[in-house]
Design a protein around this motif. Structure first.
Motif, short mmCIF file in Angstrom:
data_model
loop_
_atom_site.label_atom_id
_atom_site.label_comp_id
_atom_site.label_asym_id
_atom_site.label_seq_id
_atom_site.Cartn_x
_atom_site.Cartn_y
_atom_site.Cartn_z
N GLY A 479 0.79 -1.23 0.00
CA GLY A 479 0.00 0.00 0.00
C GLY A 479 0.82 1.28 0.00
N ARG A 480 2.14 1.15 -0.10
CA ARG A 480 2.97 2.36 -0.15
C ARG A 480 2.83 3.05 -1.50
NH1 ARG A 480 7.04 -1.35 1.93
NH2 ARG A 480 7.02 -1.28 4.21
N TYR A 481 2.66 2.26 -2.56
CA TYR A 481 2.44 2.80 -3.90
C TYR A 481 1.00 2.51 -4.32
CZ TYR A 481 7.60 2.55 -4.47
OH TYR A 481 8.96 2.67 -4.33
N GLY A 482 0.45 3.37 -5.16
CA GLY A 482 -0.78 3.00 -5.85
C GLY A 482 -0.44 1.94 -6.89
N TYR A 483 -1.42 1.11 -7.23
CA TYR A 483 -1.16 0.01 -8.18
C TYR A 483 -2.25 -0.04 -9.23
CZ TYR A 483 -0.38 -4.73 -9.96
OH TYR A 483 -0.15 -5.82 -10.77
N VAL A 484 -1.84 0.08 -10.49
CA VAL A 484 -2.77 0.03 -11.62
C VAL A 484 -2.27 -1.01 -12.60
CG1 VAL A 484 -3.82 1.33 -13.51
CG2 VAL A 484 -3.34 2.47 -11.33
N LYS A 485 -3.17 -1.86 -13.08
CA LYS A 485 -2.76 -2.94 -13.97
C LYS A 485 -3.45 -2.82 -15.33
CE LYS A 485 -1.76 -7.88 -13.88
NZ LYS A 485 -1.85 -9.13 -13.12
N LEU A 486 -2.66 -2.98 -16.39
CA LEU A 486 -3.19 -3.04 -17.76
C LEU A 486 -3.00 -4.47 -18.26
CD1 LEU A 486 -1.98 0.18 -19.65
CD2 LEU A 486 -4.31 -0.69 -19.58
N THR A 487 -4.10 -5.19 -18.47
CA THR A 487 -4.00 -6.61 -18.81
C THR A 487 -4.31 -6.90 -20.27
OG1 THR A 487 -6.30 -6.92 -18.12
CG2 THR A 487 -4.58 -7.35 -16.48
N GLN A 488 -4.72 -5.89 -21.02
CA GLN A 488 -5.07 -6.10 -22.43
C GLN A 488 -4.06 -5.42 -23.33
OE1 GLN A 488 -9.01 -4.47 -22.83
NE2 GLN A 488 -9.99 -6.42 -22.39
N ARG A 489 -3.69 -6.13 -24.40
CA ARG A 489 -2.84 -5.50 -25.40
C ARG A 489 -3.66 -4.48 -26.19
NH1 ARG A 489 1.69 -9.02 -28.54
NH2 ARG A 489 3.31 -8.62 -26.98
N PHE A 490 -2.97 -3.47 -26.70
CA PHE A 490 -3.64 -2.40 -27.44
C PHE A 490 -4.30 -2.97 -28.69
CE2 PHE A 490 -3.45 1.42 -30.29
CZ PHE A 490 -4.34 2.19 -29.56
N ARG A 491 -5.51 -2.49 -28.97
CA ARG A 491 -6.30 -2.92 -30.12
C ARG A 491 -6.51 -4.44 -30.14
NH1 ARG A 491 -3.62 1.03 -34.72
NH2 ARG A 491 -4.60 2.95 -33.98
N GLU A 492 -6.67 -5.01 -28.96
CA GLU A 492 -7.01 -6.42 -28.79
C GLU A 492 -5.99 -7.39 -29.38
OE1 GLU A 492 -10.99 -6.97 -30.19
OE2 GLU A 492 -11.86 -5.69 -28.64
N ALA A 493 -4.76 -6.93 -29.56
CA ALA A 493 -3.70 -7.85 -30.00
C ALA A 493 -3.50 -8.90 -28.92
CB ALA A 493 -2.41 -7.08 -30.24
N GLN A 494 -3.12 -10.10 -29.35
CA GLN A 494 -2.96 -11.21 -28.42
C GLN A 494 -1.51 -11.34 -27.96
OE1 GLN A 494 -4.89 -14.06 -31.31
NE2 GLN A 494 -5.83 -14.81 -29.42
N LEU A 495 -1.33 -11.86 -26.75
CA LEU A 495 0.00 -12.20 -26.28
C LEU A 495 0.55 -13.34 -27.13
CD1 LEU A 495 -0.43 -12.06 -22.41
CD2 LEU A 495 1.13 -10.65 -23.75
N PRO A 496 1.87 -13.41 -27.31
CA PRO A 496 2.42 -14.48 -28.14
C PRO A 496 2.24 -15.86 -27.52
CG PRO A 496 4.18 -13.28 -27.03
CD PRO A 496 2.92 -12.52 -26.76
N GLU A 497 2.22 -16.85 -28.38
CA GLU A 497 2.16 -18.25 -27.94
C GLU A 497 3.61 -18.70 -27.71
OE1 GLU A 497 1.48 -22.61 -29.97
OE2 GLU A 497 0.67 -20.83 -30.98
N ILE A 498 3.91 -19.17 -26.49
CA ILE A 498 5.28 -19.54 -26.13
C ILE A 498 5.39 -21.06 -26.04
CG2 ILE A 498 7.16 -19.25 -24.48
CD1 ILE A 498 5.84 -16.68 -23.53
N SER A 499 6.41 -21.60 -26.70
CA SER A 499 6.64 -23.05 -26.62
C SER A 499 8.12 -23.32 -26.35
CB SER A 499 6.22 -23.74 -27.93
OG SER A 499 6.89 -23.16 -29.03
N LEU A 500 8.43 -24.55 -25.94
CA LEU A 500 9.79 -24.91 -25.55
C LEU A 500 10.36 -25.98 -26.46
CD1 LEU A 500 9.31 -25.33 -21.68
CD2 LEU A 500 10.05 -23.27 -22.90
N VAL A 501 11.69 -26.00 -26.56
CA VAL A 501 12.41 -27.10 -27.21
C VAL A 501 13.44 -27.60 -26.21
CG1 VAL A 501 14.00 -27.76 -29.03
CG2 VAL A 501 12.10 -26.26 -29.55
N ASN A 502 13.39 -28.90 -25.90
CA ASN A 502 14.35 -29.49 -24.98
C ASN A 502 15.59 -29.88 -25.77
OD1 ASN A 502 15.85 -31.10 -23.21
ND2 ASN A 502 14.00 -31.82 -22.15
N ILE A 503 16.65 -29.08 -25.66
CA ILE A 503 17.83 -29.34 -26.50
C ILE A 503 18.62 -30.57 -26.03
CG2 ILE A 503 18.12 -27.00 -27.38
CD1 ILE A 503 20.22 -26.53 -25.23
N ARG A 504 18.39 -31.01 -24.78
CA ARG A 504 19.04 -32.25 -24.35
C ARG A 504 18.53 -33.43 -25.16
NH1 ARG A 504 18.26 -32.80 -18.04
NH2 ARG A 504 16.22 -32.02 -18.65
N ILE A 505 17.19 -33.45 -25.36
CA ILE A 505 16.58 -34.54 -26.14
C ILE A 505 17.00 -34.41 -27.60
CG2 ILE A 505 14.39 -35.46 -26.99
CD1 ILE A 505 13.17 -34.65 -24.26
#
Length: 843
Positions: A479-505
């Motif tokens: 509560g020392r700072y005010g807190y404001v959150k923006l959870t939507q990308r501008f113009r409804e753009a989507q967050l990227p899809e993240i995937s992994l590659v296991n380089i050991r395999i």
């Protein structure tokens, strides 16, 4: 009237106050050196009415040293332990440093445990500091019969011819580096006088212009002149006049002639310069000079930005918080349009008549944001950055003082600008470690200092980030700072899809090609086919982190630091990234003689090289410290990428800072593991921040972006949280660990770095210091321990870490105890050559 009558009248005049006694004033000044005390100088009587606190003065320190100092106090108390020297010169009619700034300098020196002169040195642009240069002047009393060597005679002849000569000019003239024995000899023989010429570094930008003289402003005399010149076949002079009239509509508007035309513009028009000189001699034209700004005027709209519904709501919440809180944290995911919110708030504050400071971690890497702000605010916005020249930074400093710039965008040093009416400080990407000054002192954090500046000026602070520092998020949670959150990308753009590659395999299945997984290469190839762009991230520059002999295991190390040398193929050299030491690449092992020298690991240079072999159709570019050293290099790389001239941009963490590209739909992270597995309590926090920020460059418009992370440890908790974009989940996991082991945000840290060229002495000094501190502070003191790199520039290093609770502690007393113990070490004969560096709130 007799002389006795005169004496009586003079005495009466003095008693009546007609000839008041001249008061001797003294000033305490700050000099840009690490000195514990202010120095006192006598003010010459002629300066009494002009001297002011905050003005710059020139002082002599010792017998020869000339320095710029700032007046911190004016008084009438002479120093008790030495005779005060007079000030040499007063540079400013009005203070160049404000009272508020002096208060800030004192606070920084006290909190970050350094000297106020070091703060002054960091705060003032070097263009405001005077430099002295040794000059040689011919001695008119020199006995010409004195024998001189051939070299001395040559130098003396040049001094006579030019009236004076700098030592640098003398060295160039003689083609010798060490000319001081020659100067000393000439001085001893009485041939030259050596003196210090003081120069103010700042010089205004002057433009030469020309205009018609008053005799030729009217058409009739001008026409007669042109006819006369044509009759005499002086066609080149006629050409100059016609070119001028084409550029300056004198006949339609006589006032236009008063402004004239830049001489360089006329010369570029391919006119005859000799003809122009002739017309100047004939007083047809006159030449004059004007001082102009180094910052070109930019057309701007001044229009309000159009906010989305979520941005408008966030703005209203921030304004509401500002009624009761001084600081607000804006937590907005990548691509959510935080900049638009900043612009809207900045416009509101400027409209109210207050000033605004917008801090960025690195302006050179955020050229797109700067360009966008220039379009909105035009030339009322100043830019303050270390890549700018001394003169450009001085112009911004003076512009803030004069009120020309009410809005400045800058890097960390901009926090010291002479604002007097700040309403808002925006700290963008507040989590960035670039806000921390590492060397030299003061080792301040501009993000934290913004809170102090705001308190001194009764301003508000808005911090913004997609991945806030845990300290800031904790303060918001408490509560020392005010807190404001923006959870939507501008113009409804989507967050990227993240995937992994296991380089050991992939390695076991032999699918890796030069450490590129098959999935990564296919994704890069598909993006090129679709006409889209990709970013490839690897947070190591150079070709390879090290090279090794395959037969005996020899690895080349820096001779001055305990680190392996990084191989840079472009220059065919191995380089130390700590001290800059270089040596040519060895193709034969000096230990066993083998020629089987192999590069180990991958830097950005090697990735670019091998990508050209694997994807020959790809147009690649690289952005790292090696490719961006020149002033406009970053801008050129960014512009080429924006223009679609590059398919794949390969780079280090530079890529994570503020870049926004329409056509980037894929981001590949070459090696996530070396970022995560780092011996630091902030390692997971930083890995999440860096990888999330890089991933956020993908798919920032209509199409969803894709991100591929190569890792050998896909099961790690931090990797899981990056995949889920779950910042709060990581915070909730990490924060109990911080509390358990007494790390920020629950404690303050002070790191002491002990340096000495002898390892045993460094160890003994560090142990003695740690023991002394433990007697006063107990278990708060940890170490000494060798850091990860325990020798840099031939100095062995030892670390002592002090953990201090935030509540119920006398911080001033603790710091005084630290200073006392350090002083004991430095005044002990055995440890006299030891250096102790104090880093408050290390990153």
């Amino acid at each position: 009237m007799s002389s006795s009558d005169n004496e009586i009248n003079e005495s009466a005049s003095l008693s009546l106050g007609l000839f008041p006694e001249v008061v001797t004033l003294f000033v305490d000044v700050i000099v840009p050196l690490p000195l514990p005390n202010l120095l006192t100088y006598r003010v010459p009587a002629i300066m009494n009415d002009m001297i002011q606190v905050g003005a710059r003065v020139i002082v002599q320190l010792g017998t020869r040293r000339i320095l710029t100092a700032i007046v911190a106090r004016v008084h009438q108390d002479p120093p008790k332990k030495y005779i005060a020297k007079p000030l040499l010169e007063l540079l400013d009619e009005a203070p160049m440093v404000t009272i508020y700034q002096l208060e800030l300098f004192r606070w920084v020196a006290d909190y970050y445990m350094c000297h106020i002169g070091e703060v002054m040195n960091a705060a003032l642009p070097s263009g405001l500091k005077i430099n002295s240069e040794s000059k040689l002047q011919y001695n008119p009393e020199f006995d010409v019969n004195t024998p001189l060597t051939e070299t001395e005679g040559k130098l003396l002849e040049a001094v006579q011819e030019k009236n004076s000569l700098s030592t640098d000019e003398a060295a160039r003239l003689l083609g010798q580096k060490d000319i001081y024995p020659i100067i000393k000899s000439l001085s001893k023989k009485g041939a030259v006088l050596v003196y210090e010429e003081v120069k103010e570094k700042y010089t205004p930008k002057i433009v030469k212009k020309i205009r018609l003289t008053r005799d030729y402003e009217d058409w009739e005399p001008l026409k007669d002149l042109i006819d006369e010149l044509e009759d005499r076949k002086q066609y080149k002079q006629v050409g100059v006049l016609m070119k001028y009239l084409a550029r300056v509509p004198v006949m339609q508007n006589r006032i236009a002639n008063a402004d004239g035309l830049e001489k360089s513009v006329l010369v570029k028009d391919d006119i005859s310069e000799s003809a122009l000189k002739t017309l100047l001699k004939k007083n047809v034209f006159e030449e004059f000079e004007i001082i102009i700004s180094r910052f070109a005027d930019v057309p701007y709209s001044g229009d309000d930005v159009q906010l989305s519904e979520s941005q408008q709501l966030a703005t209203e919440k921030i304004m509401s918080y500002f009624k009761t809180k001084d600081t607000v944290l804006l937590h907005g995911i990548t691509g959510s349009g935080k900049t638009a919110v900043y612009i809207n708030l900045i416009q509101k504050v400027l409209a109210s008549g207050s000033q605004v400071l917008y801090l960025l971690p690195e302006i050179a890497l955020t050229t797109q944001i700067v360009s966008r702000l220039r379009k909105v605010f035009g030339d009322q916005m100043g830019i303050y950055h270390s890549k700018f020249s001394d003169n450009e930074r001085v112009e911004v400093w003076r512009g803030v003082l004069s009120g020309k710039f009410n809005f400045v965008i800058g890097v960390r040093s901009a926090i010291f600008l002479p604002f007097d009416n700040l309403g808002l400080i925006v700290v963008d990407e507040e989590h960035e470690s670039s806000y921390k000054q590492y060397d030299p002192a003061p080792r301040y954090n501009a993000r934290d200092l913004a809170l102090v500046v705001a308190r001194l000026q009764q301003a508000k602070v808005l911090m913004g980030s997609a991945t806030p520092s845990f300290e800031s998020f904790y303060n918001a949670k408490q509560g020392r700072y005010g807190y404001v959150k923006l959870t939507q990308r501008f113009r409804e753009a989507q967050l990227p899809e993240i995937s992994l590659v296991n380089i050991r395999i992939e390695r076991k299945q032999k699918k890796l090609k030069h450490n590129f997984s098959d999935t990564l290469l296919t994704s890069l190839k598909d993006n090129i086919t679709k006409g889209e762009q990709s970013i490839l991230f690897q947070n190591r520059r150079g070709y390879a982190p090290y090279v090794m002999c395959e037969d005996c295991g020899w690895i080349p190390h820096c001779h001055q630091c305990n680190v392996s040398l990084t191989y840079h193929q472009h220059t065919q050299e191995m380089r130390c990234h700590y001290c800059g030491f270089t040596e040519q690449m060895s193709h034969q092992c000096p230990v066993c003689g083998s020629t089987r020298i192999k590069t180990m690991g991958y830097g950005t240079e090697k990735i670019e090289d091998e990508l050209k072999l694997l994807l020959p159709q790809a147009r690649t570019a690289r952005m790292d410290l090696d490719t961006t050293r020149q002033k406009n290099a970053i801008q050129n790389i960014v512009q080429a990428f924006e223009a679609g001239e590059t398919d794949i941009l390969i780079g280090t963490q530079m890529l994570s800072k503020g870049l926004d590209f329409d056509k980037v739909s894929f981001v590949g992270i070459f090696d996530a593991d070396h970022i995560i597995h780092f011996p630091d309590f902030r390692a997971h926090e930083r890995a999440f921040q860096l990888l999330t920020q890089v991933a956020g460059r993908a798919g920032r418009r209509n199409t969803q972006g894709r991100v591929l992370i190569q890792t050998g440890n896909p099961e790690l908790f931090v990797i899981e949280k990056i995949l889920q974009n779950d910042y709060e989940g990581l915070y909730e996991k990490e924060i109990p660990e911080r509390q358990k082991f007494n790390y920020p945000p629950f404690t303050r840290l002070i790191r002491l770095i002990i340096k000495h060229e002898d390892e045993i002495t460094a160890e003994e000094a560090a142990q003695t210091l740690a023991n002394g501190l433990r007697e006063k502070m107990g278990s708060r003191v940890l170490g000494p321990e060798p850091p990860l790199v325990n020798r840099i520039r031939n100095q062995f290093l030892k670390d002592i870490l002090i953990k201090l609770e935030k509540d119920n502690i006398n911080l001033r007393l603790i710091k005084e105890q630290i200073r006392e113990e350090i002083q004991k070490i430095l005044t002990t004969k055995q440890f006299k050559q030891t250096t102790v560096v104090i880093d408050v709130d290390p990153m």
